[in-house]
Design a protein around this motif. Sequence first.
Motif, mmCIF file in Angstrom:
data_model
loop_
_atom_site.group_PDB
_atom_site.id
_atom_site.type_symbol
_atom_site.label_atom_id
_atom_site.label_comp_id
_atom_site.label_asym_id
_atom_site.label_seq_id
_atom_site.Cartn_x
_atom_site.Cartn_y
_atom_site.Cartn_z
ATOM 1 N N UNK A 208 -8.961 -13.859 -28.109
ATOM 2 C CA UNK A 208 -10.223 -14.497 -27.707
ATOM 3 C C UNK A 208 -9.926 -15.878 -27.123
ATOM 4 N N UNK A 209 -8.853 -16.501 -27.583
ATOM 5 C CA UNK A 209 -8.409 -17.768 -27.005
ATOM 6 C C UNK A 209 -7.048 -17.522 -26.335
ATOM 7 N N UNK A 210 -6.950 -17.886 -25.049
ATOM 8 C CA UNK A 210 -5.714 -17.631 -24.306
ATOM 9 C C UNK A 210 -5.218 -18.914 -23.640
ATOM 10 N N UNK A 211 -3.933 -18.928 -23.368
ATOM 11 C CA UNK A 211 -3.376 -20.018 -22.556
ATOM 12 C C UNK A 211 -3.399 -19.594 -21.098
ATOM 13 N N UNK A 212 -3.960 -20.461 -20.227
ATOM 14 C CA UNK A 212 -3.918 -20.195 -18.791
ATOM 15 C C UNK A 212 -3.265 -21.394 -18.094
ATOM 16 N N UNK A 213 -3.243 -21.390 -16.756
ATOM 17 C CA UNK A 213 -2.380 -22.349 -16.046
ATOM 18 C C UNK A 213 -3.185 -23.307 -15.173
ATOM 19 N N UNK A 214 -2.655 -24.513 -14.972
ATOM 20 C CA UNK A 214 -3.403 -25.491 -14.176
ATOM 21 C C UNK A 214 -2.511 -26.542 -13.520
ATOM 22 N N UNK A 215 -1.979 -26.205 -12.334
ATOM 23 C CA UNK A 215 -1.427 -27.295 -11.517
ATOM 24 C C UNK A 215 -2.631 -28.084 -10.986
ATOM 25 N N UNK A 216 -2.736 -29.369 -11.286
ATOM 26 C CA UNK A 216 -3.992 -30.106 -11.119
ATOM 27 C C UNK A 216 -4.592 -30.022 -9.714
ATOM 28 N N UNK A 217 -3.735 -30.113 -8.702
ATOM 29 C CA UNK A 217 -4.211 -30.026 -7.314
ATOM 30 C C UNK A 217 -3.015 -30.005 -6.393
ATOM 31 N N UNK A 218 -3.163 -29.463 -5.162
ATOM 32 C CA UNK A 218 -1.989 -29.294 -4.290
ATOM 33 C C UNK A 218 -1.303 -30.608 -3.918
ATOM 34 N N UNK A 219 -2.060 -31.700 -3.864
ATOM 35 C CA UNK A 219 -1.450 -32.985 -3.512
ATOM 36 C C UNK A 219 -0.878 -33.696 -4.742
ATOM 37 N N UNK A 220 -1.090 -33.127 -5.923
ATOM 38 C CA UNK A 220 -0.648 -33.786 -7.155
ATOM 39 C C UNK A 220 0.575 -33.123 -7.788
ATOM 40 N N UNK A 221 0.997 -31.988 -7.218
ATOM 41 C CA UNK A 221 2.085 -31.234 -7.839
ATOM 42 C C UNK A 221 3.137 -30.874 -6.798
ATOM 43 N N UNK A 222 4.360 -30.651 -7.285
ATOM 44 C CA UNK A 222 5.430 -30.238 -6.377
ATOM 45 C C UNK A 222 5.295 -28.740 -6.085
ATOM 46 N N UNK A 223 5.815 -28.338 -4.928
ATOM 47 C CA UNK A 223 5.718 -26.923 -4.538
ATOM 48 C C UNK A 223 6.428 -26.003 -5.544
ATOM 49 N N UNK A 224 7.644 -26.341 -6.007
ATOM 50 C CA UNK A 224 8.278 -25.422 -6.993
ATOM 51 C C UNK A 224 7.447 -25.245 -8.256
#
Length: 497
Positions: A208-224
Amino acid sequence: MRCLIKNGYLHQFNATKSSFIRGNLIINDDYIEELSGWCPPEQSFDKVIDATDCLIIPGLINAHIHTHCHFVKGLFDNLPLEMWMLYTKPYFTGRVETPDDVYIKALFSCIEILKTGTTMIIDDLVHCPTFSPQHYSMIMKAYKKAGLRADVSVNIINKPAYETIPYLDELMNDNLKTRLRAGAMPPEREILQYLEGLIRQYNVPDAVQRCVLAPSGPQRCTVPLMKGMRDLAEKYHLPVVSHVLETRVQKETGQLFFGKSLVEWMNENDLLYPNLLAIHSVWVTDEDIQLMKQSGCKTVHNPASNLKLGSGIAPVGRLLREGITVGLGTDNTSCSDSLNMFESLKLSALLQKIQTPDYENWIGAQEAIRMATYNGAECACMQNKIGSIQVGQKADIVIIDTNNERFLPANNYVNQLVFCENGQSVRDVIINGRIVVENKKIVTFNEAEVIEEFKRVMNRMKKQQELAGKEAAEVDNLYREAYYKTIRHGDHKSSSV
Ligand SMILES: [Zn+2]
């Protein structure tokens, strides 16, 4: 346990349209076993809920929320996103919270969430410290205690702040940059390993509770990092939360950093994909929308946040007409200052009408309800399990009492749910077959005790906020200059076209 909900008005989707039919609903453990027009004998059930004069709707799904800012709710006004983010926590040193602090904060958030009929959230968290498994486990523990269905991501920004907003890099001196780099993120590989560890720990079948993913935004994170999260999402069939083209500044950011729109840049880097939630998508062009459509990515509309931060009005009608899934959210606790999905329902059904005089294509109550239920489930990659009242679906159900001034006279339940209701008519809430709100009272935890504990922690947190104000003041003028310079870049461009 078998539970009968009798004599209510059951919400149904006919194609994409909502309607209500009188009927009864049977829950068997965690799923909907039967919908029927006749009422079976009550003695064969463990529990009977009388829903006479009540609407029985699918639980609302808040597809974009950040509960971590609850300590600063109501503190800000008249700040655009780039300035507001600066003040939400100490800029250089970060927020200091104990695992118990984040536990009580998460549980406190559940009060408003549950009592206003939300049964699932996709919560994008900046908990501090970011990579503490103890902090993460306490948030999951709080949602488990409350009985709330929750997809919980760890919001990752792995570029220094001065590389995420145009002109900041040239405006900041080396001393400030050195202080910012002191809190640098670990290498991408370590971040991805940490996240995969959480996924393996929490995402057991039927969690019922899961871990999901969040790169904050395309300009805030590296491509890899973003590609690594995309691969994890595809491997584990999970949504990925990323803020895309939310503000005027972000519209210019793509042009200034990459010479193209952020969506075009993401497409070229293979970063648009079906599990991606391109949150906001306020400033997407027609070409961006076509790229989103081709990729199958989704988005989430957050009207209150977009209004309060002056971000703009997302082209929801155009996105929906192109077949792009649009969920609905409230966004951050301190930029919409509410976790009540009925606000989002009403605003989403109102705002789009001023976008075009073409009233035959306006977005209204019908689309708003679908965004807040079925589309939200699609955002979580869970449309086969939740988001509608159907046999075989998980029992995430909200019972709404219509015996009040918001629903009388009963002219049109769909319209009244969106335009008249404010959450106060929510009577019972059931999540995964478990009753969490009964007769308007939370039954999974002691609300009064949680409020008292939250107040106690808040007294300590006020010092953190004083520090946040002090640290932000050191760079406020630089951020302001970068903000206006970026806006002027856009103004100049549009006047020279
Ligand atoms: Zn957000």
